[in-house]
Enzyme design. Structure first.
Site, PDB file in Angstrom:
ATOM      1  N   SER A 142     -62.154  17.864 -82.890  1.00 42.55           N
ATOM      2  CA  SER A 142     -62.801  18.237 -81.638  1.00 42.55           C
ATOM      3  C   SER A 142     -62.438  17.168 -80.627  1.00 42.55           C
ATOM      4  O   SER A 142     -62.074  16.042 -81.003  1.00 42.55           O
ATOM      5  CB  SER A 142     -64.324  18.277 -81.835  1.00 42.55           C
ATOM      6  OG  SER A 142     -65.005  18.293 -80.596  1.00 42.55           O
ATOM      7  N   TYR A 156     -72.096  14.549 -85.099  1.00 46.35           N
ATOM      8  CA  TYR A 156     -70.888  15.374 -84.995  1.00 46.35           C
ATOM      9  C   TYR A 156     -69.740  14.514 -84.473  1.00 46.35           C
ATOM     10  O   TYR A 156     -68.621  14.567 -84.994  1.00 46.35           O
ATOM     11  CB  TYR A 156     -71.163  16.538 -84.051  1.00 46.35           C
ATOM     12  CG  TYR A 156     -70.056  17.560 -83.950  1.00 46.35           C
ATOM     13  CD1 TYR A 156     -69.991  18.637 -84.827  1.00 46.35           C
ATOM     14  CD2 TYR A 156     -69.083  17.478 -82.949  1.00 46.35           C
ATOM     15  CE1 TYR A 156     -68.981  19.581 -84.731  1.00 46.35           C
ATOM     16  CE2 TYR A 156     -68.079  18.417 -82.837  1.00 46.35           C
ATOM     17  CZ  TYR A 156     -68.033  19.471 -83.733  1.00 46.35           C
ATOM     18  OH  TYR A 156     -67.028  20.408 -83.626  1.00 46.35           O
TER      19      TYR A 156
END
Length: 252
Positions: A142, A156
């Site tokens: 990401s 995350y």
């Protein structure tokens, strides 16, 4: 001839979103695809689409469970005795993602679902690839794996930074075995994981985001590159970048 004919690809998180798009794109290029995710039904639906022109095998698994990961590896060994491509795509997020809401249990969910599972899959893939002196690993990280911000939540972000480090470390050690590792860092992608955001994203905004098919096309391109090349890291973001736009508005 399709460029990946004869290749075997294992795609995790293959039931929806980026994983689904990657599986369809690789199968379209002739690869035999193993589809893994927690839920059998969406995997079967993807396999049905692929079966019209290609070959897909459904292997559901909870990839945070090392025994289940080994079981998929044993299936690949018994059925194909080779693995050419791993698309390490499975991941999770949670709504209560910020420090004031995090608990040890939710931290475990995030680290195990976004980092540990990917590491487990790599340990299955590498012996196949070392034996053939050839192989490709593509890991979905990401933009949160390269840049630190508040949107995705701290755990995350930590886990996806780990994916980036893992991929570069793989190239440093496994290049001598002909193995290439690419870490893919998408920006906002219109996938079901958006439903786990604290603030819902509407259809108009989702339409401006990167689409799963865009990611599938990029993964196809990487998979079809000649073996003497490795794309170490690649970013893909929407032109209508909401982070950039928010920063511009703050300047006004």
């Amino acid at each position: 001839m399709a460029r990946l004919t004869g290749k075997v690809a294992w795609v995790t998180g293959a039931g929806t979103g980026i994983g689904e798009a990657a599986a369809l794109a690789l199968a379209d290029e002739g690869a035999t695809v193993i589809l893994t995710g927690r839920r059998r039904e969406p995997l079967e639906q993807v396999a049905d689409r692929i079966s019209q022109t290609g070959s897909a095998h459904v292997q559901p698994a909870d990839l945070t469970d090392k025994a289940q990961v080994r079981k998929v590896g044993a299936y690949i060994k018994a059925t194909f005795d080779r693995l050419d491509i791993l698309v390490n795509n499975a991941g999770v997020n949670i709504v209560d993602r910020h420090w004031d809401k995090l608990t040890p249990d939710s931290i475990d969910t995030m680290v195990q679902g976004n980092l540990t599972a990917a590491l487990y899959c790599v340990t299955v893939a590498l012996p196949f690839m070392r034996a053939r002196k050839d192989g490709l690993l593509i890991h979905t990280a990401s933009m949160a794996g390269r840049f630190i911000g508040n949107l995705s939540g701290p755990i995350y972000t930590v886990a996806k930074h780990g994916i980036v480090a893992m991929s570069h470390g793989l190239n440093m050690q496994e290049c001598v075995h002909g193995i290439r590792s690419t870490v893919f860092l998408p920006g906002e992608v219109a996938t079901p994981i958006l439903d786990k955001r604290p603030n819902p994203v509407g259809p108009e905004e989702r339409a401006r985001m990167v689409q799963p098919a865009d990611c599938g096309d990029l993964i196809r391109y990487i998979a079809c590159m000649p073996r003497h090349l490795v794309m170490n890291e690649v970013h893909l973001t929407p032109t209508h970048n909401r982070g950039y736009i928010a920063a511009l508005q703050r300047q006004l």
